[in-house]
Scaffold this active site. Sequence first.
Site, mmCIF file in Angstrom:
data_model
loop_
_atom_site.group_PDB
_atom_site.id
_atom_site.type_symbol
_atom_site.label_atom_id
_atom_site.label_comp_id
_atom_site.label_asym_id
_atom_site.label_seq_id
_atom_site.Cartn_x
_atom_site.Cartn_y
_atom_site.Cartn_z
ATOM 1 N N LYS A 177 0.862 -1.178 0.000
ATOM 2 C CA LYS A 177 0.000 0.000 0.000
ATOM 3 C C LYS A 177 0.896 1.224 0.000
ATOM 4 O O LYS A 177 1.768 1.378 0.865
ATOM 5 C CB LYS A 177 -0.871 -0.022 1.253
HETATM 6 C C1 R5P Z 1 -2.306 5.016 7.725
HETATM 7 O O1 R5P Z 1 -1.235 4.440 7.764
HETATM 8 C C2 R5P Z 1 -3.533 4.289 7.850
HETATM 9 O O2 R5P Z 1 -3.256 2.943 7.620
HETATM 10 C C3 R5P Z 1 -4.682 4.680 6.937
HETATM 11 O O3 R5P Z 1 -5.555 3.631 6.921
HETATM 12 C C4 R5P Z 1 -4.267 4.966 5.531
HETATM 13 O O4 R5P Z 1 -3.500 6.114 5.487
HETATM 14 C C5 R5P Z 1 -5.432 5.049 4.543
HETATM 15 O O5 R5P Z 1 -6.316 5.971 4.904
HETATM 16 P P1 R5P Z 1 -6.465 7.353 4.149
HETATM 17 O O6 R5P Z 1 -7.085 7.007 2.829
HETATM 18 O O7 R5P Z 1 -7.355 8.144 5.027
HETATM 19 O O8 R5P Z 1 -5.096 7.937 3.974
#
Ligand code: R5P
Length: 262
Positions: free
Chosen positions: A173
């Site tokens: 990710k």
């Molecule tokens: C950050 O490390 C968290 O895992 C969040 O879940 C991630 O950043 C994704 O969320 P967002 O789309 O709000 O950035």
Amino acid sequence: MDWGMANRMSKIIKPKTGKTVMLAVDHGYFMGPTTGLENLKKTVDPLIPYADTLMLTRGALRNYVSPDVDIPIVLRVSGGTSILNKNLLHEGIVASIEEAIRLNVAGVAFSILVGSEMERDTILAFTEMIDEAQLYGIPVVAVTAVGKEMVRDARYMSLASRIAAELGAQIVKTYYVDGFEQVVRTCPVPIVIAGGKKLPELDALKMAHAAIKAGAVGVDMGRNIFQSGDPVAMIKAVRAVVHEGASPKDAFAQFPKGKKRR
Ligand code: R5P
């Protein structure tokens, strides 16, 4: 890939389209009661029918999600620092693999801080989790968090993503950047993008669309969905872009009239 691992992977990345819309609501583990997640259940329940997986902490799962829910869980297993700490994301293992098994998860997620002074700690804990998860056929999603001092560009995202994959992650990710094709091309495992801070809906859909076009298998998106003026309409629009190849404009046009658009 052994059967259990392959089966869990198919629960995360949908075989029908080869894509995924992961709903990230794990923010509380370092941000506390984030806007939109003050009552996680109230926000998340209406979104579940449209999400392919739910990414969250064990505490959120136990307290806010009914055990009869029909959605694969990706459990956040790294943590250790909050937004109040200057060394944000200096993370180690905060939930064991036994706990992940007990919670019947499809995968676990762990953040690494490549390039920061904390990289060694985060990477060693990450590989410990990889070894344990591998034993039980549980995919590990490597979250390539970005240290404050890092430049968010394709070169950095490629480096961090490739390192995560080389160390054993089944899914990476990362963040969408210009030149994302390079990030995808040099990473041997599927890539999903995080959404990041709240953007106007159309911009977030454009970002998801560009990531898919560059070869990402989907999104692991949080704030751009649950902080939307209409979270259900937004997750449906994201699904249209990710699974159906809809254009951002067409997906956005499906927002119900009169609903708040940002
Ligand atoms: C950050 O490390 C968290 O895992 C969040 O879940 C991630 O950043 C994704 O969320 P967002 O789309 O709000 O950035």
